[in-house]
Scaffold this active site. Sequence first.
Site, mmCIF file in Angstrom:
data_model
loop_
_atom_site.group_PDB
_atom_site.id
_atom_site.type_symbol
_atom_site.label_atom_id
_atom_site.label_comp_id
_atom_site.label_asym_id
_atom_site.label_seq_id
_atom_site.Cartn_x
_atom_site.Cartn_y
_atom_site.Cartn_z
ATOM 1 C CB CYS A 264 -0.991 -0.026 1.167
ATOM 2 S SG CYS A 264 -2.329 1.187 0.970
ATOM 3 C CG HIS B 263 -4.032 -3.537 2.892
ATOM 4 N ND1 HIS B 263 -3.128 -2.974 3.773
ATOM 5 C CD2 HIS B 263 -4.586 -2.511 2.200
ATOM 6 C CE1 HIS B 263 -3.133 -1.663 3.612
ATOM 7 N NE2 HIS B 263 -4.009 -1.352 2.667
ATOM 8 C CD GLU C 263 -1.785 -5.855 5.558
ATOM 9 O OE1 GLU C 263 -2.605 -4.951 5.782
ATOM 10 O OE2 GLU C 263 -1.304 -6.057 4.417
#
Length: 262
Positions: free
Chosen positions: A117, A224, A226
């Site tokens: 990001c 994203h 994660e």
Amino acid sequence: MTIEASHGRPLVGVVCDRFFVGEHDLHSAKHSYVRALMSGANVNPVLIPATRDIDAFDGYLDAVSGLLFPGGASNVEAHRYGGHAADDMHVDPDRDHVALTLMQGAAARGMPMLAICRGFQEMNVAFGGTLHTDIHASGHSVDHLEDLSDDLPTRYRYRHEVEIAPAGILSTLAHAPHVRVNSLHRQGAAALAPRLVVEARAPDGLVEAFRVGEHAFALGVQWHPEAMLEDDALSRALFEAFGASCRRYRHATQRTAAHRKA
């Protein structure tokens, strides 16, 4: 016992954000990144503070076997890529100083990097690219926007599809020409830095992933991974591949150091 086993997991640096809570000046990284590194990449994260007081970076680069540049609430300062700042743009010049310098130093060493990001945007700027200050004002899709009225799990679910470029890192990991991603951002890549190679694009043409060319593993993604490690195959594969690259890098640097001592 191998060199790797005798020293445990590799250390991976995580660049912090700098911000205020009340009168307190803090450096922090979200736990989701720390958790993904530990459980997905099988490495030990260490936090690197965001401060312009740092003027020597070799010590950090000597200590770690990889770098993670996470997402953040702030934006890269517009003057760093020749852009114009919006009145409501939140910036973090301390993080810019640390992140952009570490990226260039890590690239020179061939050190593994994963940029997510804001980190993705930093990587483009670090190597000479530019950013859209506001991708939606530049004609790109509203599918990239975050809806703050949603709860956190809903916000970080799939937002749109990306097309994976052939013969890249992501094509090897995804095993599919298209995947769904949870991309949430206001800024985005405009002119791509000369060293970067496109790995994925959104349906509106916006570059959503790239790699540093001629580098074993230096990848930036606008989404994203994660946040979806437990139930998204590409997210898990991405962190596993990053961890494996960090272990290879550590093994190579330790072998080089041992040969120099011999």
